[in-house]
Design an enzyme around this catalytic site. Structure first.
Site, PDB file in Angstrom:
ATOM      1  N   SER A  51       0.790  -1.239   0.000  1.00  0.00           N
ATOM      2  CA  SER A  51       0.000   0.000   0.000  1.00  0.00           C
ATOM      3  C   SER A  51       0.815   1.279   0.000  1.00  0.00           C
ATOM      4  O   SER A  51       0.235   2.371  -0.012  1.00  0.00           O
ATOM      5  CB  SER A  51      -0.954   0.011   1.202  1.00  0.00           C
ATOM      6  OG  SER A  51      -2.016  -0.879   0.994  1.00  0.00           O
ATOM      7  N   LYS A  54      -0.223   3.725  -2.586  1.00  0.00           N
ATOM      8  CA  LYS A  54      -1.297   4.719  -2.464  1.00  0.00           C
ATOM      9  C   LYS A  54      -0.785   6.160  -2.413  1.00  0.00           C
ATOM     10  O   LYS A  54      -1.533   7.087  -2.724  1.00  0.00           O
ATOM     11  CB  LYS A  54      -2.170   4.400  -1.256  1.00  0.00           C
ATOM     12  CG  LYS A  54      -2.951   3.090  -1.397  1.00  0.00           C
ATOM     13  CD  LYS A  54      -3.865   2.858  -0.198  1.00  0.00           C
ATOM     14  CE  LYS A  54      -4.741   1.625  -0.373  1.00  0.00           C
ATOM     15  NZ  LYS A  54      -4.025   0.359  -0.130  1.00  0.00           N
ATOM     16  N   SER A 108      -5.788   3.351   4.682  1.00  0.00           N
ATOM     17  CA  SER A 108      -5.304   2.460   3.619  1.00  0.00           C
ATOM     18  C   SER A 108      -6.400   1.571   3.045  1.00  0.00           C
ATOM     19  O   SER A 108      -6.175   0.396   2.758  1.00  0.00           O
ATOM     20  CB  SER A 108      -4.146   1.590   4.139  1.00  0.00           C
ATOM     21  OG  SER A 108      -3.325   1.162   3.091  1.00  0.00           O
ATOM     22  N   LYS A 213       2.956   6.468   5.635  1.00  0.00           N
ATOM     23  CA  LYS A 213       2.180   5.475   4.891  1.00  0.00           C
ATOM     24  C   LYS A 213       2.715   4.089   5.199  1.00  0.00           C
ATOM     25  O   LYS A 213       3.915   3.838   5.092  1.00  0.00           O
ATOM     26  CB  LYS A 213       2.229   5.728   3.375  1.00  0.00           C
ATOM     27  CG  LYS A 213       1.271   4.825   2.597  1.00  0.00           C
ATOM     28  CD  LYS A 213      -0.171   5.217   2.863  1.00  0.00           C
ATOM     29  CE  LYS A 213      -1.172   4.132   2.491  1.00  0.00           C
ATOM     30  NZ  LYS A 213      -1.258   3.045   3.496  1.00  0.00           N
TER      31      LYS A 213
END
Length: 308
Positions: A51, A54, A108, A213
């Protein structure tokens, strides 16, 4: 004579090697502004990035200047059929593009990220073109991103490339704000739903985080991008393929300690980290990989957002 011998021992200790174990398979820590590498381990090994993808999705969406107030319907096509991951965003919910971006980055959510690509101006094909153009513009030569969520193991990069993406993402105020929100309340189908940041260090006591993140798939392991401030300086860290959340968190703790060791002393030498890397500092203060618990600070107040 004894005093001179004792002083000599102290001088030796002050430049002694300090062993600190790091569990992430790839690590890169870069001082912001100067680009100086502070810590490096397998920084050019190509691996799945989960992820962390993203952040690229968010940059491309914001670059498109799409209307962030436009409402997006979460469609069945947004459901993950590859990993069958769960989502707290139900099919049929309608949210503003801004709220969808919030969910994709902070918590997420994969359906949210998929819907951002599906509703990108020009559609998914235009989204893919924009992603590839952004990768090229950032000079990420060892990076491939095939879809917006990171669920595919074909989304791959290196720590060296990802630091470029992280630095670029930190220049977007909206991305910095969203990824450092510890929680938010969004109304889904008339009901208030509380969502939390997937990085538990966000909002934790003693942490000054400017970008965050997380990522996880079985192929990628536990991953983290984080920009932190320590001892008055900002640095960006990339942690890839840790075997557990606790390992990833401890790596982040030890990196913060390493940065703090620079305060008022000679800067540590660049480290090429191994299973038990060595950090050389002139202060004589050991950087020990001991467990530490963090109590969460009160969360930043968040605005309620409306969705149908």
């Amino acid at each position: 004579m004894l005093k001179k011998m004792f002083a000599a021992v102290l001088m030796t200790l002050s430049t002694a090697a300090i062993a600190v174990p790091f569990g992430s398979q790839s690590i890169l820590v870069v001082e912001d502004g100067t680009g100086k590498i502070l810590l490096e381990k397998n920084a050019n090994v190509v691996v799945p990035i989960a992820s962390l993808t993203k952040l690229m999705t968010a940059m491309v969406v914001l670059d498109s200047k799409a209307n962030m107030k436009e409402e997006i319907l979460i469609d069945q096509v947004d459901v993950d059929t590859l990993k069958h991951s769960t989502s707290r965003v139900p099919v049929g919910a309608t949210l503003s593009r801004h709220d969808v971006l919030q969910l994709a980055l902070m918590s997420s959510d994969n359906r949210a990220a998929a819907s951002l690509a599906r509703t990108y101006p020009g559609g998914p094909t235009a989204f893919a073109v924009a992603v590839n153009a952004k990768i090229k513009a950032l000079g990420m030569r060892q990076t491939v991103i095939e879809e917006p969520t990171g669920l595919s193991p074909n989304n791959q990069s290196t720590a060296a490339d990802l630091v470029k993406m992280a630095v670029a993402a930190s220049r977007y105020p909206e991305i910095s704000r969203i990824t450092t929100d510890s929680k938010d309340i969004i109304q889904i189908k008339g009901r208030d739903v509380e969502y939390h940041n997937t990085n538990r260090l966000v909002g934790a006591k003693g942490w000054d985080i400017g970008l965050s993140k997380t990522g996880f798939t079985n192929e990628a392991g536990r991953c983290l991008i984080m920009r932190i401030k320590s001892a008055g300086k900002f640095a960006t860290m990339i942690l890839l393929n840790a075997r557990a959340n606790s390992v990833r968190a401890m790596d982040a703790v030890n990196i913060r300690r390493m940065l703090a060791a620079e305060n008022g002393i000679e800067e540590p030498k660049v480290v090429r980290a191994s299973a038990s890397p060595v950090i050389r500092a002139s202060a004589g203060k050991a950087v020990r990989a001991s467990a530490s618990r963090h109590k969460k600070a009160p969360a930043k107040p968040s605005k309620r957002r409306r969705a149908k």
